[in-house]
Design a protein around this motif. Structure first.
Motif, short mmCIF file in Angstrom:
data_model
loop_
_atom_site.label_atom_id
_atom_site.label_comp_id
_atom_site.label_asym_id
_atom_site.label_seq_id
_atom_site.Cartn_x
_atom_site.Cartn_y
_atom_site.Cartn_z
N THR A 1 0.82 -1.22 0.00
CA THR A 1 0.00 0.00 0.00
C THR A 1 0.85 1.27 0.00
N ILE A 2 2.16 1.10 -0.10
CA ILE A 2 3.07 2.25 -0.04
C ILE A 2 3.49 2.64 -1.46
N ALA A 3 3.31 3.89 -1.80
CA ALA A 3 3.68 4.38 -3.13
C ALA A 3 5.19 4.56 -3.24
N SER A 4 5.65 4.63 -4.46
CA SER A 4 7.09 4.78 -4.71
C SER A 4 7.58 6.18 -4.36
N GLU A 5 8.87 6.25 -4.08
CA GLU A 5 9.52 7.55 -3.86
C GLU A 5 10.22 7.97 -5.14
N ILE A 6 9.89 9.16 -5.64
CA ILE A 6 10.49 9.68 -6.87
C ILE A 6 11.73 10.49 -6.51
N ILE A 7 12.84 10.14 -7.13
CA ILE A 7 14.11 10.80 -6.83
C ILE A 7 14.55 11.61 -8.05
N GLY A 8 14.82 12.89 -7.83
CA GLY A 8 15.24 13.78 -8.91
C GLY A 8 15.00 15.24 -8.54
N GLU A 9 15.54 16.15 -9.34
CA GLU A 9 15.44 17.58 -9.07
C GLU A 9 14.01 18.10 -9.30
N ARG A 10 13.70 19.19 -8.59
CA ARG A 10 12.39 19.83 -8.76
C ARG A 10 12.42 20.93 -9.82
N GLU A 11 13.60 21.16 -10.37
CA GLU A 11 13.72 22.19 -11.41
C GLU A 11 14.75 21.73 -12.43
N LEU A 12 14.37 21.80 -13.70
CA LEU A 12 15.27 21.43 -14.79
C LEU A 12 15.35 22.58 -15.79
N SER A 13 16.53 22.80 -16.33
CA SER A 13 16.74 23.88 -17.32
C SER A 13 17.27 23.29 -18.62
N PHE A 14 16.67 23.73 -19.71
CA PHE A 14 17.10 23.29 -21.04
C PHE A 14 17.07 24.48 -21.99
N GLU B 1 6.77 2.20 -13.17
CA GLU B 1 6.54 2.94 -14.41
C GLU B 1 6.50 4.44 -14.13
N LEU B 2 7.32 5.19 -14.87
CA LEU B 2 7.34 6.65 -14.76
C LEU B 2 6.65 7.26 -15.97
N ILE C 1 5.91 14.48 -12.59
CA ILE C 1 6.45 13.15 -12.80
C ILE C 1 5.59 12.20 -11.96
N ILE C 2 5.05 11.17 -12.61
CA ILE C 2 4.15 10.24 -11.93
C ILE C 2 4.77 8.84 -11.92
N ALA C 3 4.78 8.23 -10.73
CA ALA C 3 5.31 6.87 -10.58
C ALA C 3 4.17 5.93 -10.22
N THR C 4 4.08 4.81 -10.93
CA THR C 4 3.05 3.80 -10.67
C THR C 4 3.73 2.45 -10.46
N ASP C 5 3.51 1.86 -9.26
CA ASP C 5 4.16 0.57 -9.00
C ASP C 5 3.29 -0.59 -9.43
N ALA C 6 3.78 -1.82 -9.21
CA ALA C 6 3.10 -3.03 -9.69
C ALA C 6 1.75 -3.24 -9.02
N SER C 7 1.54 -2.65 -7.85
CA SER C 7 0.26 -2.81 -7.14
C SER C 7 -0.72 -1.69 -7.45
N GLY C 8 -0.32 -0.76 -8.32
CA GLY C 8 -1.21 0.34 -8.69
C GLY C 8 -1.09 1.56 -7.80
N THR D 1 0.30 5.06 -6.70
CA THR D 1 0.89 6.14 -7.47
C THR D 1 1.41 7.26 -6.57
N SER D 2 2.45 7.89 -7.04
CA SER D 2 2.99 9.09 -6.38
C SER D 2 3.38 10.07 -7.47
N SER D 3 3.48 11.33 -7.11
CA SER D 3 3.82 12.33 -8.12
C SER D 3 4.77 13.37 -7.54
N LYS D 4 5.49 14.02 -8.44
CA LYS D 4 6.43 15.08 -8.05
C LYS D 4 6.31 16.21 -9.06
#
Length: 201
Positions: free
Chosen positions: A115-128, A151-152, A170-177, A179-182
């Protein structure tokens, strides 16, 4: 007359002896019952198990967590860890030991869920820059307690070819359904213009 008195005395002695034997027998019986009662009390195990208790997948839980209460004894393998590697209903064998050392084996049911959603790792700001070749999701990864692939995906409106600031998720969905977002800010800029070179003849 003396013979009659002698017979009467003998009868009295026999009666007294019989009463004494009966009394001693009652004491012995009562003592034996008390001892048996004590032994039964010491050998008896009263326990309350937590049927169908639920644990998170890959969590570290010991066998003792399956029991709410144990009176008159201990769990022999209380520190052994439960199998929580897979999702579903499982059974665990436990050995209960009374104060006299008698053992009783019981089997307890439990469930493993995710029942625990995934933790998304990465920056909150990107520049291109508008000229960059960009793969936004390659900048992120997800860690999940199930230790399975996550799945991201990317949600939100943005234009990598147009300068500006955009908010995406950014949305993460694990095998149990689960979801978490960043939320992430995209900063898109134009590349610097090259300076014009002028020559005088």
């Amino acid at each position: 007359m003396s013979l009659k008195k002698s017979s009467s005395k003998t009868l009295w002695l026999k009666t007294k002896k019989t009463k004494l034997v009966c009394f001693l027998t009652l004491i012995a019986t009562a003592t034996g019952c008390a001892v048996v009662g004590i032994l039964l009390s010491l050998s008896r195990l009263d326990y309350v198990s937590v049927e169908s208790r639920t644990f998170e997948v890959n969590s570290e839980e010991s066998i003792s967590s399956l029991f709410e209460q144990i009176n008159g004894g201990t769990i022999e393998n209380s520190d052994d860890l439960l199998d929580t590697a897979g999702i579903g209903e499982k059974t665990q064998e436990a050995t209960l030991v009374s104060r006299l050392g008698t053992k009783q084996t019981v089997i307890v049911l439990y469930n493993v869920n995710d029942t625990i959603a995934s933790e998304i790792i990465g920056e909150r700001e990107l520049s291109f820059k508008t000229t960059d070749e960009v793969d936004i999701l390659s900048n992120y990864k997800a860690e999940d307690n199930s230790k399975k692939d996550v799945e991201l995906s990317l949600a939100g409106d943005y234009n990598l070819n147009k300068a500006g600031e955009y908010k995406v998720s950014i949305i993460a969905t694990d095998a149990s359904g689960n979801t978490s977002s960043k939320e992430v800010k995209l900063i898109i800029t134009e590349p610097p213009r090259s300076a014009a070179v002028t020559t005088q003849s």
